[in-house]
Design an enzyme around this catalytic site. Structure first.
Site, PDB file in Angstrom:
ATOM      1  N   THR A 185       0.760  -1.258   0.000  1.00 48.49           N
ATOM      2  CA  THR A 185       0.127  -0.004  -0.196  1.00 48.49           C
ATOM      3  C   THR A 185       0.853   1.282   0.102  1.00 48.49           C
ATOM      4  O   THR A 185       1.889   1.251   0.473  1.00 48.49           O
ATOM      5  CB  THR A 185      -0.704  -0.050   1.253  1.00 48.49           C
ATOM      6  N   ARG A 213     -13.562  -8.060  -0.436  1.00 49.29           N
ATOM      7  CA  ARG A 213     -12.835  -7.889   0.746  1.00 49.29           C
ATOM      8  C   ARG A 213     -12.532  -6.499   0.829  1.00 49.29           C
ATOM      9  O   ARG A 213     -11.908  -6.107  -0.117  1.00 49.29           O
ATOM     10  CB  ARG A 213     -11.632  -8.817   0.912  1.00 49.29           C
ATOM     11  N   VAL A 214     -12.393  -5.845   1.820  1.00 50.78           N
ATOM     12  CA  VAL A 214     -12.077  -4.347   2.235  1.00 50.78           C
ATOM     13  C   VAL A 214     -11.251  -4.470   3.366  1.00 50.78           C
ATOM     14  O   VAL A 214     -11.508  -5.070   4.390  1.00 50.78           O
ATOM     15  CB  VAL A 214     -13.430  -3.522   2.256  1.00 50.78           C
ATOM     16  N   GLY A 215     -10.049  -3.749   3.086  1.00 51.92           N
ATOM     17  CA  GLY A 215      -9.026  -3.830   4.012  1.00 51.92           C
ATOM     18  C   GLY A 215      -9.163  -2.742   4.998  1.00 51.92           C
ATOM     19  O   GLY A 215     -10.195  -2.083   5.048  1.00 51.92           O
ATOM     20  N   ASP A 216      -8.083  -2.259   5.828  1.00 51.56           N
ATOM     21  CA  ASP A 216      -8.098  -1.105   6.550  1.00 51.56           C
ATOM     22  C   ASP A 216      -7.865   0.004   5.700  1.00 51.56           C
ATOM     23  O   ASP A 216      -8.413   1.472   6.150  1.00 51.56           O
ATOM     24  CB  ASP A 216      -6.950  -1.240   7.712  1.00 51.56           C
ATOM     25  N   THR A 236       0.037   0.943   6.790  1.00 48.92           N
ATOM     26  CA  THR A 236       0.376  -0.255   6.005  1.00 48.92           C
ATOM     27  C   THR A 236       0.481  -1.702   6.821  1.00 48.92           C
ATOM     28  O   THR A 236       1.194  -1.814   7.688  1.00 48.92           O
ATOM     29  CB  THR A 236       1.126  -0.253   5.053  1.00 48.92           C
ATOM     30  N   GLY A 237      -0.294  -2.472   6.319  1.00 47.72           N
ATOM     31  CA  GLY A 237       0.074  -3.948   7.007  1.00 47.72           C
ATOM     32  C   GLY A 237      -1.242  -4.689   6.711  1.00 47.72           C
ATOM     33  O   GLY A 237      -2.017  -4.726   5.832  1.00 47.72           O
ATOM     34  N   GLY A 239      -4.230  -5.874   6.952  1.00 46.61           N
ATOM     35  CA  GLY A 239      -5.699  -4.875   7.218  1.00 46.61           C
ATOM     36  C   GLY A 239      -6.548  -5.382   8.219  1.00 46.61           C
ATOM     37  O   GLY A 239      -7.226  -4.461   8.948  1.00 46.61           O
TER      38      GLY A 239
HETATM   39  N1  ASP Z   1      -3.254  -2.670   4.486  1.00 45.14           N
HETATM   40  C1  ASP Z   1      -3.588  -3.303   3.187  1.00 45.14           C
HETATM   41  C2  ASP Z   1      -4.874  -4.067   3.249  1.00 45.14           C
HETATM   42  O1  ASP Z   1      -4.985  -4.943   4.296  1.00 45.14           O
HETATM   43  C3  ASP Z   1      -2.539  -4.045   2.631  1.00 45.14           C
HETATM   44  C4  ASP Z   1      -1.014  -3.389   2.697  1.00 45.14           C
HETATM   45  O2  ASP Z   1      -0.600  -2.614   3.562  1.00 45.14           O
HETATM   46  O3  ASP Z   1      -0.252  -3.939   2.149  1.00 45.14           O
HETATM   47  O4  ASP Z   1      -5.728  -3.883   2.506  1.00 45.14           O
END
Ligand code: ASP
Length: 319
Positions: A185, A213-216, A236-237, A239
């Site tokens: 991200t 699917r929806v992340g953070d 980022t990480g 989610g």
């Molecule tokens: N945080 C993002 C998600 O979970 C992925 C990422 O940061 O690489 O969609």
């Protein structure tokens, strides 16, 4: 403009298992070049008196257009082999925010998030409605295949192969993390000459994510938060952890109510709370004085900052 007000910008291009042995010198150089271009574009706006929202949008747009990052061009593939993108933006002076989730045709999702913030009564639009809205607002639309890149396709194939071998319905979380957590991200946080903070985040999500699917990243309070009374954060990480631990707003709340420095608050949430439960990732942030922080519990995070005194781009944990 308050005499002591410093303008500054901090950016990330994703956190994960980013190791020297996995990146060639050319790749490293190309990634750093794009990070630097994003920082320079965002900082130039601040330097000439522009506002933090425009600054972070300029930076994020460059990272979305770069295929080195998992946002816009270069986004990861969903399980059915398509791209669904998420983005959000927030202003710290009035707590206005906008987000889009699961867009498929909007070239720069960060611009769609901005339009939701500025020109709709809503905070988040999802799916085809979000694409229709961005089209109505005159934002550039592309075919879903515009987001394709060979590197992301390879990552998708890796997970697909592992999943088939296991005869499982879904890739295990670890398979997804192994394939995806080399790249990520993008996000930016800036403070302008008025002391206004803005934060934004944009992503393709996680490789092989299930339909819808929806992340953070588009979730205000999880992947993005900005409040002039405390700080601005872009995360980022993994989610699902960042949503459950409301990472971005929790960091800002610790600054606001516990009077911690932003560095302390980010350390506590990322290095203590999240690490203890296996939530990998990191954040960038900015306090109202323009002091950037970059904290991550993974081996690396593509990142950089620029202030009047110094500027840096880095990838690995030991830089
Ligand atoms: N945080 C993002 C998600 O979970 C992925 C990422 O940061 O690489 O969609």
């Amino acid at each position: 403009m308050a005499a002591e007000q410093q303008v500054a910008i901090v950016i990330h291009g994703g956190a994960g298992t980013i190791k020297r042995e996995n990146l060639s010198d050319e790749q490293e150089k190309a990634i750093k070049k794009d990070l630097q271009a994003a920082l320079d574009a965002g900082y130039a706006i601040l330097e000439r008196g522009g506002d933090s929202t425009q600054s972070i949008i300029a930076a994020i747009k460059i990272l979305e257009d770069s295929e080195h990052f998992n946002a816009g061009k270069g986004a990861v593939y969903t399980k059915p082999g398509k791209h669904e993108l998420d983005a959000s933006i927030m202003r710290g002076n009035d707590l206005e925010a906008g987000a889009v989730a699961g867009v498929s045709y909007t070239k720069n999702p960060i611009l769609a998030a901005e339009q939701v913030m500025l020109n709709s009564p809503h905070v988040m639009l999802a799916g085809s409605g979000a694409d229709t809205f961005s089209q109505l607002k005159g934002l550039e639309q592309v075919k879903n295949s515009y987001f394709d890149t060979p590197a992301r396709y390879k990552a998708w194939q890796e997970v697909e192969t592992k999943t088939k071998a296991k005869n499982a319905d879904q890739a295990s979380q670890q398979d997804v993390l192994d394939a995806e957590f080399k790249f990520g991200t993008v996000g930016a946080v800036a403070v302008d000459q008025n002391g206004d903070i803005a934060a934004g985040t944009s992503t393709g999500g996680m490789t092989y994510k299930a339909w819808g699917r929806v992340g953070d990243s588009p979730v205000i309070g999880a992947g993005t938060y900005a409040d002039n009374r405390s700080c601005g954060i872009s995360a980022t990480g993994h989610g699902e952890f960042f949503i459950r631990y409301t990472v971005a707003s929790d960091i800002c709340a610790r600054v606001r109510y516990q009077k911690l420095t932003l560095q302390q608050a980010a350390q506590e949430v990322i290095m203590t709370e999240l690490k203890a439960v296996g939530g990998s990732g990191g954040v960038i942030g900015m306090d109202p004085k323009g002091k950037p922080v970059m904290v991550f519990n993974t081996s690396g995070m593509y990142r950089g900052y620029k202030t009047p005194e110094s500027s840096k781009v880095a990838i690995y944990g030991d830089e």
